[in-house]
Scaffold this motif. Structure first.
Motif, PDB file in Angstrom:
ATOM      1  N   GLY A 148       0.810  -1.213   0.000  1.00 28.06           N
ATOM      2  CA  GLY A 148       0.000   0.000   0.000  1.00 28.06           C
ATOM      3  C   GLY A 148       0.844   1.265   0.000  1.00 28.06           C
ATOM      4  N   ASP A 157      -4.669   0.724   1.191  1.00 28.71           N
ATOM      5  CA  ASP A 157      -4.516  -0.468   0.338  1.00 28.71           C
ATOM      6  C   ASP A 157      -3.448  -1.433   0.846  1.00 28.71           C
ATOM      7  OD1 ASP A 157      -6.446   0.609  -1.249  1.00 28.71           O
ATOM      8  OD2 ASP A 157      -5.120   1.182  -2.888  1.00 28.71           O
ATOM      9  N   TYR A 160      -3.057  -5.232  -0.223  1.00 27.12           N
ATOM     10  CA  TYR A 160      -4.026  -5.202  -1.320  1.00 27.12           C
ATOM     11  C   TYR A 160      -3.330  -4.850  -2.633  1.00 27.12           C
ATOM     12  CZ  TYR A 160      -8.111  -3.277  -3.882  1.00 27.12           C
ATOM     13  OH  TYR A 160      -9.066  -2.967  -4.811  1.00 27.12           O
TER      14      TYR A 160
END
Length: 214
Positions: A148, A157, A160
């Motif tokens: 992130g 994020d 992710y």
């Protein structure tokens, strides 16, 4: 460990590094030759990390120290709204050079794009942490964590998507933006790999460095 894409969870398979991919060391840090046309040799860990799956440190583009909050107000004044050219290898602005030594630098946009195009990217996990396994043309590999980025003091994020700075500033009208690598697995199971994105320079991203000498 899992990531979310449009509310849908996805998982990578656990991967164990059974043999060391390291084929060299410079100033105490390991690097790997992936067999790329440019000859770029990539570090095995991010700046500030001790293991391939660790995020390491986050830096605003052109800054060499971490901080508590990543905003336009905390950004280095000499870089704000100014063209400075490619900062790769410039110890004044390059966090890799400043923190790892003169043998290291941030990748250029071209080098990051080569990593995207010439390598195979597989979402996996190391020690329960989401990473991309990146396999070069010669079969050697590195790993990039889905770390992130920081906006203000908020980590966005995490686990992710990957956001990694290059040393290349945006070439158009946006003086406060720079180029970064952007990598994740989408809800269709395909890898989204992009190195043309621009982001405000003051946000905090990780850095995966390369050797200055090839």
């Amino acid at each position: 460990a899992f990531g979310l894409v449009n509310g849908t969870a996805y998982y990578g398979d656990e991967y164990t590094i059974t043999t060391s991919p390291n084929i060299g060391n410079e100033e105490g840090y390991d690097w790997v030759d992936l067999g790329l046309p440019s000859g770029a040799k990539w570090a095995t860990c991010n700046v500030g990390a001790s293991n391939p799956q660790d995020s390491g440190s986050y830096y605003a583009w052109g800054e060499t120290d971490t901080k508590d909050s990543y905003t336009s107000g905390t950004y280095k004044e000499e870089l704000f709204n100014k063209k400075v050219g490619d900062i790769s290898g410039n110890a004044q602005y390059d966090a890799a050079t400043a923190n790892w030594g003169d043998s290291w630098r941030m990748p250029t946009q071209k080098e990051m794009d080569e990593l995207r195009i010439k390598c195979e990217w597989i979402l996996t996990m190391i020690n329960n942490r989401q990473v991309f396994r990146i396999i070069g043309p010669n079969g050697n590999e590195i790993f990039l964590p889905l770390a992130g980025y920081y906006d203000k003091n908020n980590l966005m994020d995490s686990d992710y998507r990957i956001y990694c700075w290059t040393g290349t500033e945006e070439s158009g009208e946006y003086l406060n933006r720079a180029i970064y690598g952007y990598f994740y697995r989408n809800s269709s199971g395909d890898n989204e790999l992009n190195v043309t994105n621009q982001m405000n320079r003051f946000v905090g991203m990780t850095i995966r460095q390369v050797l200055k000498i090839n």
